[in-house]
Design a protein around this motif. Structure first.
Motif, PDB file in Angstrom:
ATOM      1  N   GLU A 333      39.107  48.121  35.558  1.00  0.00           N
ATOM      2  CA  GLU A 333      38.632  47.580  34.271  1.00  0.00           C
ATOM      3  C   GLU A 333      37.441  48.361  33.736  1.00  0.00           C
ATOM      4  N   GLN A 334      37.069  49.404  34.467  1.00  0.00           N
ATOM      5  CA  GLN A 334      35.989  50.314  34.039  1.00  0.00           C
ATOM      6  C   GLN A 334      34.691  49.551  33.774  1.00  0.00           C
ATOM      7  N   MET A 335      34.295  48.750  34.771  1.00  0.00           N
ATOM      8  CA  MET A 335      33.041  48.017  34.708  1.00  0.00           C
ATOM      9  C   MET A 335      32.261  48.250  35.989  1.00  0.00           C
ATOM     10  N   ALA A 336      30.945  48.121  35.905  1.00  0.00           N
ATOM     11  CA  ALA A 336      30.099  48.294  37.083  1.00  0.00           C
ATOM     12  C   ALA A 336      30.399  47.198  38.106  1.00  0.00           C
ATOM     13  N   VAL A 337      30.301  47.562  39.389  1.00  0.00           N
ATOM     14  CA  VAL A 337      30.612  46.613  40.450  1.00  0.00           C
ATOM     15  C   VAL A 337      29.709  45.381  40.382  1.00  0.00           C
ATOM     16  N   HIS A 338      28.397  45.616  40.151  1.00  0.00           N
ATOM     17  CA  HIS A 338      27.478  44.475  40.091  1.00  0.00           C
ATOM     18  C   HIS A 338      27.801  43.546  38.931  1.00  0.00           C
ATOM     19  N   LYS A 339      28.315  44.120  37.840  1.00  0.00           N
ATOM     20  CA  LYS A 339      28.671  43.294  36.687  1.00  0.00           C
ATOM     21  C   LYS A 339      29.899  42.447  36.989  1.00  0.00           C
ATOM     22  N   VAL A 340      30.893  43.048  37.651  1.00  0.00           N
ATOM     23  CA  VAL A 340      32.100  42.311  38.021  1.00  0.00           C
ATOM     24  C   VAL A 340      31.754  41.206  39.017  1.00  0.00           C
ATOM     25  N   ALA A 341      30.838  41.491  39.949  1.00  0.00           N
ATOM     26  CA  ALA A 341      30.412  40.482  40.927  1.00  0.00           C
ATOM     27  C   ALA A 341      29.794  39.281  40.216  1.00  0.00           C
ATOM     28  N   SER A 342      28.983  39.537  39.194  1.00  0.00           N
ATOM     29  CA  SER A 342      28.357  38.467  38.425  1.00  0.00           C
ATOM     30  C   SER A 342      29.393  37.671  37.640  1.00  0.00           C
ATOM     31  N   ILE A 343      30.359  38.385  37.065  1.00  0.00           N
ATOM     32  CA  ILE A 343      31.419  37.729  36.291  1.00  0.00           C
ATOM     33  C   ILE A 343      32.250  36.819  37.198  1.00  0.00           C
ATOM     34  N   LEU A 344      32.600  37.320  38.369  1.00  0.00           N
ATOM     35  CA  LEU A 344      33.405  36.529  39.298  1.00  0.00           C
ATOM     36  C   LEU A 344      32.662  35.279  39.771  1.00  0.00           C
ATOM     37  N   MET A 345      31.355  35.400  39.954  1.00  0.00           N
ATOM     38  CA  MET A 345      30.571  34.239  40.369  1.00  0.00           C
ATOM     39  C   MET A 345      30.593  33.168  39.277  1.00  0.00           C
ATOM     40  N   THR A 346      30.425  33.601  38.025  1.00  0.00           N
ATOM     41  CA  THR A 346      30.458  32.663  36.899  1.00  0.00           C
ATOM     42  C   THR A 346      31.816  31.994  36.797  1.00  0.00           C
ATOM     43  N   MET A 347      32.877  32.795  36.979  1.00  0.00           N
ATOM     44  CA  MET A 347      34.233  32.249  36.898  1.00  0.00           C
ATOM     45  C   MET A 347      34.525  31.302  38.060  1.00  0.00           C
ATOM     46  N   GLU A 348      33.919  31.575  39.205  1.00  0.00           N
ATOM     47  CA  GLU A 348      34.079  30.681  40.351  1.00  0.00           C
ATOM     48  C   GLU A 348      33.446  29.326  40.061  1.00  0.00           C
ATOM     49  N   LEU A 349      32.257  29.335  39.435  1.00  0.00           N
ATOM     50  CA  LEU A 349      31.576  28.091  39.073  1.00  0.00           C
ATOM     51  C   LEU A 349      32.376  27.298  38.047  1.00  0.00           C
ATOM     52  N   LYS A 350      33.113  28.011  37.216  1.00  0.00           N
ATOM     53  CA  LYS A 350      33.948  27.362  36.212  1.00  0.00           C
ATOM     54  C   LYS A 350      35.264  26.864  36.797  1.00  0.00           C
ATOM     55  N   GLY A 351      35.511  27.195  38.058  1.00  0.00           N
ATOM     56  CA  GLY A 351      36.732  26.740  38.702  1.00  0.00           C
ATOM     57  C   GLY A 351      37.954  27.560  38.363  1.00  0.00           C
ATOM     58  N   VAL A 352      37.746  28.800  37.912  1.00  0.00           N
ATOM     59  CA  VAL A 352      38.861  29.657  37.493  1.00  0.00           C
ATOM     60  C   VAL A 352      39.337  30.552  38.635  1.00  0.00           C
ATOM     61  N   VAL A 353      38.401  31.055  39.441  1.00  0.00           N
ATOM     62  CA  VAL A 353      38.767  31.931  40.562  1.00  0.00           C
ATOM     63  C   VAL A 353      38.175  31.377  41.852  1.00  0.00           C
ATOM     64  N   ARG A 354      38.700  31.857  42.968  1.00  0.00           N
ATOM     65  CA  ARG A 354      38.124  31.513  44.263  1.00  0.00           C
ATOM     66  C   ARG A 354      38.037  32.768  45.118  1.00  0.00           C
ATOM     67  N   PRO A 355      36.977  32.886  45.918  1.00  0.00           N
ATOM     68  CA  PRO A 355      36.809  34.058  46.787  1.00  0.00           C
ATOM     69  C   PRO A 355      37.636  33.918  48.053  1.00  0.00           C
ATOM     70  N   LEU A 356      38.072  35.047  48.573  1.00  0.00           N
ATOM     71  CA  LEU A 356      38.803  35.119  49.821  1.00  0.00           C
ATOM     72  C   LEU A 356      38.071  36.072  50.757  1.00  0.00           C
ATOM     73  N   PRO A 357      38.354  36.037  52.041  1.00  0.00           N
ATOM     74  CA  PRO A 357      37.687  36.974  52.965  1.00  0.00           C
ATOM     75  C   PRO A 357      37.916  38.436  52.588  1.00  0.00           C
ATOM     76  N   GLY A 358      36.891  39.269  52.823  1.00  0.00           N
ATOM     77  CA  GLY A 358      37.012  40.704  52.556  1.00  0.00           C
ATOM     78  C   GLY A 358      36.876  41.108  51.114  1.00  0.00           C
ATOM     79  N   LYS A 359      36.067  40.336  50.343  1.00  0.00           N
ATOM     80  CA  LYS A 359      35.797  40.645  48.927  1.00  0.00           C
ATOM     81  C   LYS A 359      37.038  40.518  48.046  1.00  0.00           C
ATOM     82  N   LEU A 360      38.032  39.772  48.528  1.00  0.00           N
ATOM     83  CA  LEU A 360      39.209  39.508  47.705  1.00  0.00           C
ATOM     84  C   LEU A 360      38.984  38.296  46.820  1.00  0.00           C
ATOM     85  N   PHE A 361      39.594  38.306  45.645  1.00  0.00           N
ATOM     86  CA  PHE A 361      39.524  37.175  44.724  1.00  0.00           C
ATOM     87  C   PHE A 361      40.904  36.887  44.165  1.00  0.00           C
TER      88      PHE A 361
END
Length: 364
Positions: A333-361
């Motif tokens: 998606e051509q985005m910085a890793v730290h930015k994607v990490a922040s986005i995924l955290m926000t989406m997790e709080l919204k109940g849209v995604v969930r983390p899996l072992p090994g940095k999988l989502f």
């Protein structure tokens, strides 16, 4: 149910100074409502909390003629009645210590729905409150909750009308007998209410509208529901009382926040400030806090969750690729890793995604 037991329940309900808590204690002590009236005066008076005066009321000869008259009304109007120790009594209300020993119902009410919300608020609902409630009901509709309110002006009647609009079961808890409608002009909605739910009360047909009945009505509104939602309220009002009762039942309360200068946001802000209510900003807060299972995940994601443009990119990537590594999402998606990490955290709080072992989502 045995007619004598029903008459005894009605008589006990009408006995002065004998509330539902004490009535349940008497029934528990003597085995049934019928048995209560078979006891000697001194045996009733000896029960802790009863005493001579209350025992006199229970032994009054006027109770059963009144009960017979009420039973006639119930039969003539084909009202349904629910008794607290029977299986068809709403389960949540059974857990309320002061829940009515018997209440009356007309319409087409089904208490088996696991999702039940009470919606309350000011009679002077503002345009902002109306807009929020309209959006809320549209968003919550896919979960098909039963909507309970008090049929009053403002928030109550709008909640009922919107429930009907979105084909949701809705129940009005009345502060008077079921032979009348208050406010009178709300009788225009009675037919739709009966088709989509109905009316309940623990007041008799000769109990007319009175402000002192509100507390009794509000306890049923709070008791029937898993959670109470306060849309708008001034610093004092019946909706705050309902919220307090819901808290006393260990039920969740939600309140819509507003500007500190807004009169009809002061009560909601107060509830949130005192940690007596969750802040409600979107319908998604309800299933998230209550742990409701989403019946249609795709619909819920679309309706409940507002995603930013970057969040939509990540959402679509996971939708197309399934489980994915954080680093791969950032790369593709051509985005910085730290930015994607922040986005995924926000989406997790919204109940849209969930983390899996090994940095999988993955999407929820």
């Amino acid at each position: 149910m045995d007619q004598q037991e029903l008459l005894s329940l009605l008589a006990l309900k009408k006995a002065p100074l004998i509330g539902d808590i004490m009535a349940k204690k008497l029934i528990r002590t003597f085995g049934s409502a019928t048995s209560v009236f078979e006891q000697k005066y001194q045996d009733i008076a000896a029960i802790e909390g009863i005493g001579e005066k209350k025992a006199q009321f229970i032994k009054s000869k006027t109770l059963f003629p009144k009960a017979e008259k009420e039973l006639q009304f119930i039969e003539e109007n084909k009202l349904r009645y629910r008794v607290y120790y029977n299986e068809d009594y709403p389960e949540r209300l059974q857990y309320c210590v002061d829940g009515p020993i018997i209440f009356f119902e007309k319409g087409n009410v089904d208490w088996s729905n696991p999702y039940t919300l009470s919606i309350v608020g000011t009679r002077q609902i503002t345009s902002q409150g109306s807009a929020f409630l309209e959006q809320f009901m549209e968003q919550i509709a896919p979960l098909k909750p039963t909507i309970i309110s008090g049929y009053a002006y403002g928030v109550d009647i709008l909640a009922h009308k919107l429930a009907i609009k979105y084909d949701l079961q809705t129940v009005a808890v009345m502060a008077h007998g079921l032979n009348q409608t208050y406010p009178r002009n709300h009788a225009a909605h009675n037919k739709d209410m009966m088709a989509n739910g109905g009316f309940v009360t623990d007041f008799w047909n000769d109990d007319t509208f009175d402000r002192k009945n509100f507390l009794g009505r509000n306890r049923i509104i709070a008791g029937l529901s898993e959670a109470t939602v306060v849309i708008e309220s001034a610093s004092k009002g019946g909706s705050l009382v309902t919220a307090e009762i819901a808290n006393s039942y260990n039920r969740e309360v939600f309140a819509v926040p507003g500007r500190v200068t807004d009169k009809y946001s002061s009560g909601c802000n107060q509830l949130i400030k005192q940690s007596k209510a969750h802040m409600l900003t979107t319908a998604a807060d309800i299933p998230y806090i209550l742990g409701w299972q989403e019946r249609n995940v795709a619909v819920q994601k679309q309706l409940f969750v507002e995603l930013s443009d970057d969040e939509k990119k990540v959402f679509n990537h996971l939708k197309q690729n399934g489980q994915e590594l954080l680093d791969i999402i950032a790369l593709k998606e051509q985005m910085a890793v730290h930015k994607v990490a922040s986005i995924l955290m926000t989406m997790e709080l919204k109940g849209v995604v969930r983390p899996l072992p090994g940095k999988l989502f993955e999407l929820v």
